[in-house]
Design an enzyme around this catalytic site. Structure first.
Site, PDB file in Angstrom:
ATOM      1  N   TYR A   1       5.472  -8.893  -7.143  1.00 12.12           N
ATOM      2  CA  TYR A   1       5.961  -7.709  -6.461  1.00 12.12           C
ATOM      3  C   TYR A   1       6.252  -8.147  -5.054  1.00 12.12           C
ATOM      4  O   TYR A   1       6.565  -7.200  -4.254  1.00 12.12           O
ATOM      5  CB  TYR A   1       4.344  -7.131  -6.352  1.00 12.12           C
ATOM      6  CG  TYR A   1       4.087  -6.613  -7.717  1.00 12.12           C
ATOM      7  CD1 TYR A   1       4.571  -5.753  -8.360  1.00 12.12           C
ATOM      8  CD2 TYR A   1       2.716  -7.147  -8.249  1.00 12.12           C
ATOM      9  CE1 TYR A   1       4.172  -5.228  -9.608  1.00 12.12           C
ATOM     10  CE2 TYR A   1       2.271  -6.818  -9.503  1.00 12.12           C
ATOM     11  CZ  TYR A   1       3.027  -5.952 -10.051  1.00 12.12           C
ATOM     12  OH  TYR A   1       2.555  -5.483 -11.378  1.00 12.12           O
TER      13      TYR A   1
ATOM     14  N   HIS B   1       7.770  -1.255  -3.081  1.00 10.65           N
ATOM     15  CA  HIS B   1       6.262  -0.764  -2.820  1.00 10.65           C
ATOM     16  C   HIS B   1       5.473  -1.694  -2.193  1.00 10.65           C
ATOM     17  O   HIS B   1       4.399  -1.443  -1.841  1.00 10.65           O
ATOM     18  CB  HIS B   1       5.770  -0.824  -4.380  1.00 10.65           C
ATOM     19  CG  HIS B   1       4.869   0.392  -4.601  1.00 10.65           C
ATOM     20  ND1 HIS B   1       5.136   1.541  -3.812  1.00 10.65           N
ATOM     21  CD2 HIS B   1       3.843   0.699  -5.547  1.00 10.65           C
ATOM     22  CE1 HIS B   1       4.130   2.712  -4.373  1.00 10.65           C
ATOM     23  NE2 HIS B   1       3.514   1.932  -5.393  1.00 10.65           N
TER      24      HIS B   1
ATOM     25  N   TYR C   1      -4.744  -3.814  -5.876  1.00 11.64           N
ATOM     26  CA  TYR C   1      -3.310  -3.065  -6.289  1.00 11.64           C
ATOM     27  C   TYR C   1      -3.372  -1.775  -5.638  1.00 11.64           C
ATOM     28  O   TYR C   1      -4.592  -1.287  -4.988  1.00 11.64           O
ATOM     29  CB  TYR C   1      -3.608  -2.882  -7.724  1.00 11.64           C
ATOM     30  CG  TYR C   1      -2.997  -4.188  -8.448  1.00 11.64           C
ATOM     31  CD1 TYR C   1      -1.700  -4.436  -8.409  1.00 11.64           C
ATOM     32  CD2 TYR C   1      -3.924  -5.184  -8.897  1.00 11.64           C
ATOM     33  CE1 TYR C   1      -1.595  -5.842  -9.129  1.00 11.64           C
ATOM     34  CE2 TYR C   1      -3.939  -6.307  -9.575  1.00 11.64           C
ATOM     35  CZ  TYR C   1      -2.480  -6.764  -9.445  1.00 11.64           C
ATOM     36  OH  TYR C   1      -2.146  -7.807 -10.061  1.00 11.64           O
TER      37      TYR C   1
ATOM     38  N   ASN D   1      -3.302   1.535  -6.056  1.00  9.00           N
ATOM     39  CA  ASN D   1      -4.152   2.931  -6.340  1.00  9.00           C
ATOM     40  C   ASN D   1      -5.565   2.553  -6.007  1.00  9.00           C
ATOM     41  O   ASN D   1      -6.406   3.686  -6.168  1.00  9.00           O
ATOM     42  CB  ASN D   1      -4.088   3.210  -7.744  1.00  9.00           C
ATOM     43  CG  ASN D   1      -4.249   2.526  -8.944  1.00  9.00           C
ATOM     44  OD1 ASN D   1      -4.722   1.197  -8.595  1.00  9.00           O
ATOM     45  ND2 ASN D   1      -4.240   2.809 -10.234  1.00  9.00           N
TER      46      ASN D   1
ATOM     47  N   ASN E   1       0.215   6.678  -4.371  1.00  8.95           N
ATOM     48  CA  ASN E   1      -1.170   6.338  -4.934  1.00  8.95           C
ATOM     49  C   ASN E   1      -2.090   5.549  -3.991  1.00  8.95           C
ATOM     50  O   ASN E   1      -3.078   5.796  -3.674  1.00  8.95           O
ATOM     51  CB  ASN E   1      -1.072   5.712  -6.124  1.00  8.95           C
ATOM     52  CG  ASN E   1      -0.520   6.620  -7.434  1.00  8.95           C
ATOM     53  OD1 ASN E   1      -0.813   7.710  -7.343  1.00  8.95           O
ATOM     54  ND2 ASN E   1       0.041   5.960  -8.295  1.00  8.95           N
TER      55      ASN E   1
END
EC number: 3.1.1.29
Length: 183
Positions: free
Chosen positions: A14, A19, A64, A66, A112
């Site tokens: 990632y 994000h 992560y 959320n 989120n």
């Protein structure tokens, strides 16, 4: 103490995705202001240093996106940091790429990570929204978890955020946005 939180997802997969722009900003701040190496605390990577006269903790939650609120709550409870002393850096698909907005409070806008933080500590914290745009023909989740097309341009903007951060911490949000977006 001020808490600066960069939202993102852990792992190399990632690292350069839309994000993860919050993580990119926190890393640029750490480099630019010579913060010590990050250590693991509060289910996050944290580093404490100074930006001008401000004592600052940098945070990259490792649970992560959320579940970011869990890390933020743990940290703010232990260090007694009030929400108005927290600034969260995050991607925003509703803003055009290269656009930066600063706001105290507000809703999650479907993000989120913000939703998790809102439920953990409330909404009275600062947000720095980093525009990543939106792909019309692509699933939103796939889009934000995909790499930037022009990482060099993003890196320039991220470095500008870091270089001008003291202006924001000193209370000049409008000047900060103007300076960052003039890159």
């Amino acid at each position: 103490m001020l808490l600066l939180v960069g939202l993102g997802n852990p792992g190399k997969r990632y690292a350069e995705t839309r994000h993860n722009v919050g993580f990119m900003i926190i890393d640029a701040v750490a480099r630019g202001f010579f913060f010590p190496e990050f250590c693991s605390k509060h289910d996050a990577l944290v580093s404490i240093g100074n930006i001008g006269t401000h004592r600052v903790m940098l945070m990259k939650p490792l649970l992560y996106m959320n579940r970011s609120g869990t890390s933020v709550l743990s940290c703010t409870s232990m260090h007694k940091i009030a929400p108005e002393h927290i600034t969260v850096f995050h991607d925003d698909v509703e803003l055009q790429p290269g656009t930066i907005r600063v706001k105290l409070g507000g809703g999650s806008g479907g993000h989120n990570g913000l939703r998790s933080i809102d439920s953990a500590i409330g909404k009275a914290y600062w947000r720095v929204r980093f525009g990543v745009g939106r792909a019309e023909l692509c699933n939103l989740s796939d889009y934000v978890l995909s790499d930037f097309e022009n990482i060099a341009q993003v890196t320039d903007l991220v470095n500008s955020v870091a270089a001008n951060l003291q202006m924001l911490l000193d209370g000049n949000a409008a000047g900060f946005v103007s300076k960052v977006t003039s890159v």
